[in-house]
Scaffold this motif. Structure first.
Motif, PDB file in Angstrom:
ATOM      1  N   ASN A   1       0.828  -1.208   0.000  1.00  0.00           N
ATOM      2  CA  ASN A   1       0.000   0.000   0.000  1.00  0.00           C
ATOM      3  C   ASN A   1       0.861   1.257   0.000  1.00  0.00           C
ATOM      4  OD1 ASN A   1      -2.752  -0.960  -0.035  1.00  0.00           O
ATOM      5  ND2 ASN A   1      -2.292  -1.841   1.979  1.00  0.00           N
ATOM      6  N   ALA A   2       2.124   1.103   0.405  1.00  0.00           N
ATOM      7  CA  ALA A   2       3.050   2.241   0.337  1.00  0.00           C
ATOM      8  C   ALA A   2       3.129   2.786  -1.089  1.00  0.00           C
ATOM      9  CB  ALA A   2       4.441   1.837   0.832  1.00  0.00           C
ATOM     10  N   LEU A   3       2.983   1.898  -2.068  1.00  0.00           N
ATOM     11  CA  LEU A   3       3.049   2.331  -3.474  1.00  0.00           C
ATOM     12  C   LEU A   3       1.890   3.260  -3.841  1.00  0.00           C
ATOM     13  CD1 LEU A   3       4.158  -1.049  -5.055  1.00  0.00           C
ATOM     14  CD2 LEU A   3       5.483   1.068  -5.055  1.00  0.00           C
ATOM     15  N   HIS A   4       0.781   3.141  -3.096  1.00  0.00           N
ATOM     16  CA  HIS A   4      -0.354   4.047  -3.336  1.00  0.00           C
ATOM     17  C   HIS A   4      -0.033   5.477  -2.966  1.00  0.00           C
ATOM     18  CE1 HIS A   4      -3.650   0.756  -3.310  1.00  0.00           C
ATOM     19  NE2 HIS A   4      -3.330   1.109  -4.522  1.00  0.00           N
ATOM     20  N   LYS A   5       1.010   5.662  -2.195  1.00  0.00           N
ATOM     21  CA  LYS A   5       1.359   7.009  -1.737  1.00  0.00           C
ATOM     22  C   LYS A   5       2.172   7.779  -2.775  1.00  0.00           C
ATOM     23  CE  LYS A   5       0.009   6.719   2.716  1.00  0.00           C
ATOM     24  NZ  LYS A   5      -0.700   7.786   3.453  1.00  0.00           N
ATOM     25  N   LEU A   6       2.668   7.076  -3.791  1.00  0.00           N
ATOM     26  CA  LEU A   6       3.440   7.773  -4.817  1.00  0.00           C
ATOM     27  C   LEU A   6       2.530   8.762  -5.549  1.00  0.00           C
ATOM     28  CD1 LEU A   6       5.478   4.785  -6.331  1.00  0.00           C
ATOM     29  CD2 LEU A   6       6.305   6.523  -4.743  1.00  0.00           C
ATOM     30  N   GLY A   7       3.092   9.892  -5.945  1.00  0.00           N
ATOM     31  CA  GLY A   7       2.311  10.933  -6.599  1.00  0.00           C
ATOM     32  C   GLY A   7       2.431  10.870  -8.110  1.00  0.00           C
TER      33      GLY A   7
ATOM     34  N   PHE B   1      18.552   1.507  -3.298  1.00  0.00           N
ATOM     35  CA  PHE B   1      18.125   2.842  -2.870  1.00  0.00           C
ATOM     36  C   PHE B   1      16.854   2.721  -2.057  1.00  0.00           C
ATOM     37  CE2 PHE B   1      16.177   2.259  -7.083  1.00  0.00           C
ATOM     38  CZ  PHE B   1      14.861   2.673  -6.886  1.00  0.00           C
ATOM     39  N   THR B   2      16.581   3.769  -1.293  1.00  0.00           N
ATOM     40  CA  THR B   2      15.307   3.865  -0.582  1.00  0.00           C
ATOM     41  C   THR B   2      14.588   5.127  -1.078  1.00  0.00           C
ATOM     42  OG1 THR B   2      16.057   5.278   1.258  1.00  0.00           O
ATOM     43  CG2 THR B   2      16.418   2.891   1.484  1.00  0.00           C
ATOM     44  N   ALA B   3      13.291   5.163  -0.890  1.00  0.00           N
ATOM     45  CA  ALA B   3      12.519   6.370  -1.218  1.00  0.00           C
ATOM     46  C   ALA B   3      11.550   6.628  -0.080  1.00  0.00           C
ATOM     47  CB  ALA B   3      11.758   6.187  -2.528  1.00  0.00           C
ATOM     48  N   SER B   4      11.728   7.760   0.595  1.00  0.00           N
ATOM     49  CA  SER B   4      10.782   8.180   1.627  1.00  0.00           C
ATOM     50  C   SER B   4       9.818   9.169   0.993  1.00  0.00           C
ATOM     51  CB  SER B   4      11.523   8.827   2.798  1.00  0.00           C
ATOM     52  OG  SER B   4      12.316   7.863   3.455  1.00  0.00           O
ATOM     53  N   ILE B   5       8.539   8.897   1.131  1.00  0.00           N
ATOM     54  CA  ILE B   5       7.499   9.686   0.472  1.00  0.00           C
ATOM     55  C   ILE B   5       7.077  10.802   1.423  1.00  0.00           C
ATOM     56  CG2 ILE B   5       5.178   9.592  -0.539  1.00  0.00           C
ATOM     57  CD1 ILE B   5       5.743   6.528  -1.018  1.00  0.00           C
ATOM     58  N   LEU B   6       7.336  12.043   1.053  1.00  0.00           N
ATOM     59  CA  LEU B   6       7.079  13.174   1.955  1.00  0.00           C
ATOM     60  C   LEU B   6       5.605  13.531   2.003  1.00  0.00           C
ATOM     61  CD1 LEU B   6      10.068  15.507   1.013  1.00  0.00           C
ATOM     62  CD2 LEU B   6       9.888  13.916   2.948  1.00  0.00           C
ATOM     63  N   HIS B   7       5.128  13.882   3.207  1.00  0.00           N
ATOM     64  CA  HIS B   7       3.740  14.320   3.314  1.00  0.00           C
ATOM     65  C   HIS B   7       3.635  15.819   3.046  1.00  0.00           C
ATOM     66  CE1 HIS B   7       4.428  16.193   7.181  1.00  0.00           C
ATOM     67  NE2 HIS B   7       4.781  15.047   7.744  1.00  0.00           N
TER      68      HIS B   7
ATOM     69  N   ALA C   1       7.796  11.607   6.602  1.00  0.00           N
ATOM     70  CA  ALA C   1       7.537  10.565   5.604  1.00  0.00           C
ATOM     71  C   ALA C   1       6.196   9.897   5.886  1.00  0.00           C
ATOM     72  CB  ALA C   1       8.654   9.524   5.618  1.00  0.00           C
ATOM     73  N   THR C   2       5.373   9.772   4.862  1.00  0.00           N
ATOM     74  CA  THR C   2       4.091   9.090   5.016  1.00  0.00           C
ATOM     75  C   THR C   2       4.224   7.601   4.706  1.00  0.00           C
ATOM     76  OG1 THR C   2       1.783   9.050   4.295  1.00  0.00           O
ATOM     77  CG2 THR C   2       3.367   9.823   2.686  1.00  0.00           C
ATOM     78  N   ALA C   3       5.270   7.234   3.981  1.00  0.00           N
ATOM     79  CA  ALA C   3       5.551   5.833   3.659  1.00  0.00           C
ATOM     80  C   ALA C   3       6.980   5.766   3.134  1.00  0.00           C
ATOM     81  CB  ALA C   3       4.588   5.314   2.594  1.00  0.00           C
ATOM     82  N   PHE C   4       7.534   4.568   3.080  1.00  0.00           N
ATOM     83  CA  PHE C   4       8.848   4.434   2.428  1.00  0.00           C
ATOM     84  C   PHE C   4       8.914   3.125   1.654  1.00  0.00           C
ATOM     85  CE2 PHE C   4       9.711   2.315   6.496  1.00  0.00           C
ATOM     86  CZ  PHE C   4      10.389   1.170   6.091  1.00  0.00           C
TER      87      PHE C   4
ATOM     88  N   VAL D   1       3.894   1.684   5.167  1.00  0.00           N
ATOM     89  CA  VAL D   1       3.109   2.907   5.320  1.00  0.00           C
ATOM     90  C   VAL D   1       3.322   3.393   6.750  1.00  0.00           C
ATOM     91  CG1 VAL D   1       0.778   3.878   5.354  1.00  0.00           C
ATOM     92  CG2 VAL D   1       1.393   2.190   3.615  1.00  0.00           C
ATOM     93  N   LEU D   2       3.643   4.670   6.917  1.00  0.00           N
ATOM     94  CA  LEU D   2       3.948   5.205   8.243  1.00  0.00           C
ATOM     95  C   LEU D   2       2.815   6.050   8.816  1.00  0.00           C
ATOM     96  CD1 LEU D   2       7.637   6.275   7.511  1.00  0.00           C
ATOM     97  CD2 LEU D   2       6.874   4.212   8.695  1.00  0.00           C
ATOM     98  N   THR D   3       2.131   6.801   7.974  1.00  0.00           N
ATOM     99  CA  THR D   3       1.037   7.667   8.433  1.00  0.00           C
ATOM    100  C   THR D   3      -0.076   7.679   7.393  1.00  0.00           C
ATOM    101  OG1 THR D   3       1.630   9.771   7.363  1.00  0.00           O
ATOM    102  CG2 THR D   3       2.808   9.234   9.398  1.00  0.00           C
TER     103      THR D   3
END
Lengths: 174, 174
Positions: A4-10, B62-68, B109-112, B138-140
Motif C-alpha cells: 500500500n506504500a506504493l499508493h502514496k506515490l504521486g 536505494f530507498t525512497a521516503s514519500i514526503l507528506h 515521511a508518510t511511507a517508504f 506505510v507510516l502515516t
C-alpha cells in the motif's frame, strides 16, 4: 512489506495518443514523467498488451494530454477500461492530429506534449518509452488531476494492466 | 513549443536514500514512479553529477521516503540544495538503516520503499534506476506532497540538476 506504500506515490493523469498509419488510439496512463531537462525528455510506462504499445512501437511517437482535476470519470473510463481493438475510442472525442501525426486529445486537457521515442526500455510486463519533446502547449490554467484525487475524490479504479495496479486495492469497483 | 507544459506533469516529493560502505546520503527527487506491478518495480531518475548517483551505482540499492504535504521547506532544502560531498545531510535527521543498508528517512515521511536495482538506463544527464521493491511500509495516513503543491503553495524551487528544471521558471527564488 506493505505494498500500500506504493499508493502514496504521486502521479498525474494523462491520455496517451498514438497512431499506426491511419489508425488512431489513446489510453489512460499515470506514469508520465520528465527525465532530463536538456534536452527536454519524458518517459511513459505502457503495458505490452495494449494497442497503444503496438502503435508506439510501430511509429516511435506518442502524445500526452495532461488531464485537469475536473475531468469526468466517464471520459477517463472510455480511454482506460476499453481497448482500441474493440471500440473506436475517438468517437465523439475532440482531438487534433499533432505534429507527430498522433492524436492530441483536447477535452479536459490542461496541456499537452508530443514526443519522439529515443529509447525503449523493456521492464517485463511494460515498456518504458523515452521520448524527446517535439511539441508542447499549455491549454488552460487548471491544475492537473492527481492520481490520488482520482482515487480518493473521484473514486476511480485502476485496471489490471496498469503499472500501479495492486490486487485487492481499497476502494476499487472492479 | 511551450515547455511550461512540463510544469503540468504530476509528481510526488521524495527523499532518496543511498549508501556506499559506511557513508550515507540522501537527496530530493520528484521522479519516483511504479513501472510494473508484477513484480512490484519502481524507477527513479537521478542526475549523474549527484553523490546519490555514485552511491546507487556502487551498491545497487536505494530507498525512497514519500514526503507528506506538511513537510517544512528547510527539511527539503537540506536534501535538495546541498551536496553530501560538502555537508553531512544526515546530521540532526531521524533515519534508520534499512534492509538494503541504505538510510530510510523517517521525518515527514508518510511511507517508504526500499529497492534493489535490476536495470540502469542511461538517459544522458541522468540515469533511470529501475528497482525491484524489497521492503515497503506505510507510516502515516497523510497525503503525499505533490510537486505542484511544493511549487505553488510552499513556493519551493527546483535545482538545476533536477530532471524537471526549466530555465527561467516562474516563481523561482534562485
Amino acid at each position: 512489506m506493505d505494498l500500500n506504500a506504493l499508493h502514496k506515490l504521486g502521479y498525474g493523469m494523462y491520455i496517451i495518443g498514438a497512431h499506426k498509419g491511419d489508425r488512431l488510439n489513446g489510453q489512460v496512463a499515470n506514469t508520465v514523467f520528465q527525465i532530463t531537462s536538456e534536452p527536454p525528455t519524458v518517459a511513459v510506462s505502457i503495458n505490452k498488451s495494449n494497442l497503444t504499445h503496438e502503435y508506439i512501437m510501430a511509429t516511435g511517437v506518442f502524445t500526452a494530454s495532461i488531464l485537469h482535476e475536473q475531468t469526468p470519470l466517464p471520459y477517463i473510463g472510455n480511454f482506460g477500461f476499453k481497448s482500441g481493438r474493440d471500440v473506436d475510442k475517438l468517437k465523439g472525442v475532440n482531438y487534433k492530429i499533432g505534429n507527430t501525426k498522433a492524436p492530441v486529445f483536447l477535452d479536459h486537457a490542461t496541456a499537452f506534449l508530443e514526443a519522439e521515442v529515443v529509447q525503449n526500455v523493456d521492464v517485463g510486463t511494460h515498456t518504458i518509452f523515452i521520448g524527446r519533446i517535439v511539441n508542447a502547449e499549455v491549454l488552460t490554467e487548471d491544475k492537473c488531476m492527481t492520481y490520488e484525487y482520482y482515487h480518493e475524490v473521484k473514486r476511480g479504479t485502476t485496471p489490471k494492466t496498469a503499472p500501479s495496479y495492486i490486487a485487492g486495492e481499497k476502494g476499487g469497483k472492479e
